[in-house]
Design a protein around this motif. Sequence first.
Motif, PDB file in Angstrom:
ATOM      1  N   UNK A  38       6.776   3.674  -3.537  1.00  0.00           N
ATOM      2  CA  UNK A  38       5.242   4.618  -4.127  1.00  0.00           C
ATOM      3  C   UNK A  38       4.217   3.764  -2.828  1.00  0.00           C
ATOM      4  N   UNK A  39       3.974   2.649  -3.113  1.00  0.00           N
ATOM      5  CA  UNK A  39       3.206   2.387  -2.332  1.00  0.00           C
ATOM      6  C   UNK A  39       2.908   2.738  -1.142  1.00  0.00           C
ATOM      7  N   UNK A  40       3.885   3.091  -0.520  1.00  0.00           N
ATOM      8  CA  UNK A  40       3.464   3.706   1.143  1.00  0.00           C
ATOM      9  C   UNK A  40       3.422   5.812   0.114  1.00  0.00           C
ATOM     10  N   UNK A  41       3.663   6.320   0.076  1.00  0.00           N
ATOM     11  CA  UNK A  41       3.802   7.745  -0.315  1.00  0.00           C
ATOM     12  C   UNK A  41       2.171   7.270  -1.135  1.00  0.00           C
ATOM     13  N   UNK A  42       1.536   6.094  -1.823  1.00  0.00           N
ATOM     14  CA  UNK A  42       0.062   6.479  -2.264  1.00  0.00           C
ATOM     15  C   UNK A  42      -0.684   6.537  -0.570  1.00  0.00           C
ATOM     16  N   UNK A  43      -0.492   5.348  -0.084  1.00  0.00           N
ATOM     17  CA  UNK A  43      -1.019   4.996   0.931  1.00  0.00           C
ATOM     18  C   UNK A  43      -1.148   6.036   2.346  1.00  0.00           C
ATOM     19  N   UNK A  44       0.081   6.428   2.398  1.00  0.00           N
ATOM     20  CA  UNK A  44      -0.314   7.414   3.468  1.00  0.00           C
ATOM     21  C   UNK A  44      -0.178   8.770   3.056  1.00  0.00           C
ATOM     22  N   UNK A  45      -1.150   9.066   1.797  1.00  0.00           N
ATOM     23  CA  UNK A  45      -2.094   9.907   1.353  1.00  0.00           C
ATOM     24  C   UNK A  45      -3.248  10.074   1.622  1.00  0.00           C
ATOM     25  N   UNK A  46      -3.468   8.450   1.200  1.00  0.00           N
ATOM     26  CA  UNK A  46      -4.547   8.245   1.636  1.00  0.00           C
ATOM     27  C   UNK A  46      -5.548   8.193   2.694  1.00  0.00           C
TER      28      UNK A  46
END
Length: 125
Positions: A38-46
């Motif tokens: 989840x943190x990787x997905x959020x970091x990739x989108x921001x």
Amino acid sequence: MILALTIAILVTGAVYLIQQRGMVRIVFGMTLFGHAANLMLLAGGVGAWRGEPFPDRTPLADAADPLPQAFVLTAIVIAMATTTILLMLAALGRDDDTDVPEPVDDTITDPMATLGRAAEKGVRG
């Protein structure tokens, strides 16, 4: 940098726990791995922290991308389902293969005991 370090620590802990023998540790490892994903997905989108999409505060071109947020919501549901299935398997499991059973005594006191109910009927009847 702190977000990348947090993700690395979560993935390292998850891999360590998943490689253990106990089912509960595997469940904890899968949960940690879900949080890291989840943190990787959020970091990739921001790429940069963006503001909320209100016309009077932030232009729509600078608004946050909703696609990574939708991916994280989907990942949360998948992680919850995986955790539920693994906890069910842990609860229904009889043995986690960590204890050594006692050796069985090979001496037979009654030779007819190994033949089952048919031998008992033949002996009695």
